[in-house]
Design a protein around this motif. Sequence first.
Motif, PDB file in Angstrom:
ATOM      1  N   LEU A   1       0.824  -1.210   0.000  1.00  0.00           N
ATOM      2  CA  LEU A   1       0.000   0.000   0.000  1.00  0.00           C
ATOM      3  C   LEU A   1       0.857   1.259   0.000  1.00  0.00           C
ATOM      4  O   LEU A   1       0.551   2.241  -0.687  1.00  0.00           O
TER       5      LEU A   1
ATOM      6  N   LEU B   1       2.270   1.685  -3.603  1.00  0.00           N
ATOM      7  CA  LEU B   1       1.274   2.079  -4.600  1.00  0.00           C
ATOM      8  C   LEU B   1       0.764   3.499  -4.363  1.00  0.00           C
ATOM      9  O   LEU B   1       0.426   4.207  -5.319  1.00  0.00           O
TER      10      LEU B   1
ATOM     11  N   VAL C   1      -6.869   1.449  -4.308  1.00  0.00           N
ATOM     12  CA  VAL C   1      -6.297   0.119  -4.103  1.00  0.00           C
ATOM     13  C   VAL C   1      -7.296  -0.718  -3.309  1.00  0.00           C
ATOM     14  O   VAL C   1      -7.720  -0.309  -2.217  1.00  0.00           O
TER      15      VAL C   1
ATOM     16  N   ALA D   1      -7.368  -3.977  -1.402  1.00  0.00           N
ATOM     17  CA  ALA D   1      -6.445  -4.965  -0.851  1.00  0.00           C
ATOM     18  C   ALA D   1      -7.183  -5.833   0.159  1.00  0.00           C
ATOM     19  O   ALA D   1      -8.042  -5.344   0.906  1.00  0.00           O
TER      20      ALA D   1
ATOM     21  N   TRP E   1      -6.104  -0.848  -8.392  1.00  0.00           N
ATOM     22  CA  TRP E   1      -5.245  -1.988  -8.079  1.00  0.00           C
ATOM     23  C   TRP E   1      -6.010  -3.015  -7.254  1.00  0.00           C
ATOM     24  O   TRP E   1      -6.818  -2.654  -6.402  1.00  0.00           O
TER      25      TRP E   1
ATOM     26  N   VAL F   1      -5.015  -6.224  -4.749  1.00  0.00           N
ATOM     27  CA  VAL F   1      -3.840  -6.734  -4.036  1.00  0.00           C
ATOM     28  C   VAL F   1      -4.223  -7.871  -3.105  1.00  0.00           C
ATOM     29  O   VAL F   1      -5.141  -7.737  -2.284  1.00  0.00           O
TER      30      VAL F   1
ATOM     31  N   ILE G   1      -0.281  -8.643  -7.163  1.00  0.00           N
ATOM     32  CA  ILE G   1      -0.596  -7.233  -7.405  1.00  0.00           C
ATOM     33  C   ILE G   1      -1.062  -7.102  -8.853  1.00  0.00           C
ATOM     34  O   ILE G   1      -0.355  -7.536  -9.776  1.00  0.00           O
TER      35      ILE G   1
ATOM     36  N   TRP H   1      -9.147 -10.295  -5.828  1.00  0.00           N
ATOM     37  CA  TRP H   1      -7.708 -10.124  -5.570  1.00  0.00           C
ATOM     38  C   TRP H   1      -6.968 -11.453  -5.594  1.00  0.00           C
ATOM     39  O   TRP H   1      -5.749 -11.477  -5.708  1.00  0.00           O
TER      40      TRP H   1
END
Length: 255
Positions: free
Chosen positions: A41, A44, A53, A55, A73, A75, A95, A205
């Motif tokens: 994190l 990015l 993002v 995640a 993104w 993740v 990723i 993810w």
Amino acid sequence: MAAIEAGEEILDVAKSAISVRKKDDHSPVTEADERAERVILACLSKLTPSWMVIAEESAAAGGLPDRVSGPFWLVDPLDGTKEFLKGGDDYTVNIALIKDGKPQLGLVYCPAKRRLFVGDVRTGAWQADISNNNEIGPKHAITCRPCATPPTLVASKSHRNAETDAYLAHYPDAPLTSIGSSLKFCLVATGEADIYPRLGPTMEWDTAAGHAVLLAAGGAMVDDQGADFRYYKPGFKNGHFLAWGDRNFTPRPLL
């Protein structure tokens, strides 16, 4: 590189006794997951500060966004936590960059094997070994192979179910490799396997980075209706999917 730095965090945790707790969905989470995600994190946020993002551990702790616009993104800081806890080596850092519902870029790093896979759908896919000093070794282009006869299948090690076994039974003479994490995609991308069916729950993810590597290597992935597999679905939840390498070969549909 964020994936390699995250891998170092995971390997550091693996040196000592690993404490584990259950998330709300009863899946395991460890200090390794959390430390690896923090590294990614931070990286990015500097690389693309305006991009969202999604995640795994942040989503589990604070929920998912109501809306995502533009590229984002996906993740998974430690894909294959169950294998990690068993002392195995088939877990990965994932990723992926998503744009217009499709994976554009994916990095899959296996810390225990020090093996990195990268796929850019515009330029192709490659793999490299990572040195003990975390330097990326020579890059070797990877491409999916023409489908073998019989095809080699790859399936989950920890999440096999009756539906998966029923699909595999349609290829009774096919060699089968069972392995954890997104490495299943990478085996198809490198021409070590041909077909990867998944008939069980996953999150976006879990799959996006491997999917990107597979596409960049020339492979394909569809949902259970035979449509191109897409991202930013409700709850970021995946349905069943079928991934394979040779676009001139038509595998048996899931349904």
